[in-house]
Design a protein around this motif. Sequence first.
Motif, mmCIF file in Angstrom:
data_model
loop_
_atom_site.group_PDB
_atom_site.id
_atom_site.type_symbol
_atom_site.label_atom_id
_atom_site.label_comp_id
_atom_site.label_asym_id
_atom_site.label_seq_id
_atom_site.Cartn_x
_atom_site.Cartn_y
_atom_site.Cartn_z
ATOM 1 N N SER A 19 -5.976 4.692 -1.898
ATOM 2 C CA SER A 19 -6.596 5.992 -1.675
ATOM 3 C C SER A 19 -6.565 6.337 -0.187
ATOM 4 O O SER A 19 -6.179 7.443 0.203
ATOM 5 N N GLU A 21 -4.574 4.979 2.135
ATOM 6 C CA GLU A 21 -3.186 5.055 2.603
ATOM 7 C C GLU A 21 -2.514 6.365 2.191
ATOM 8 O O GLU A 21 -1.655 6.868 2.911
ATOM 9 N N VAL A 22 -2.881 6.910 1.050
ATOM 10 C CA VAL A 22 -2.299 8.172 0.592
ATOM 11 C C VAL A 22 -2.956 9.356 1.298
ATOM 12 O O VAL A 22 -2.280 10.295 1.719
ATOM 13 N N ARG A 23 -4.256 9.310 1.445
ATOM 14 C CA ARG A 23 -4.970 10.448 2.034
ATOM 15 C C ARG A 23 -4.675 10.652 3.515
ATOM 16 O O ARG A 23 -4.657 11.785 3.991
ATOM 17 N N LEU A 62 4.376 9.186 3.346
ATOM 18 C CA LEU A 62 3.810 9.391 2.016
ATOM 19 C C LEU A 62 4.851 9.153 0.928
ATOM 20 O O LEU A 62 4.573 8.500 -0.083
ATOM 21 N N ILE A 66 4.526 6.227 -1.943
ATOM 22 C CA ILE A 66 4.580 6.542 -3.371
ATOM 23 C C ILE A 66 5.743 5.814 -4.036
ATOM 24 O O ILE A 66 5.604 5.276 -5.137
#
Length: 75
Positions: A19, A21-23, A62, A66
């Motif tokens: 969460s 790392e993505v945000r 990102l 992913i």
Amino acid sequence: QAYRYRRDELKSIFLANMSHEVRTPLNAIVGFSSLLAHGDSDLTKDDIIEFTSLIEKNSQLLMDLISDILDLEGG
């Protein structure tokens, strides 16, 4: 029972890390895009170059993240 508890604990830790790392890059992409789209006319050409470079860098981060997550799922 202990295995299930540990598995759930590790899953929670992993999801919390993902969460974050993505945000982080997503917030940069959204923030700098917003500045470019709705920013005032005081933005210099150097500002625009810097912001677009940061958007590109964070988009790549990102996308790599992913891709790594999807590789884990498939692997």
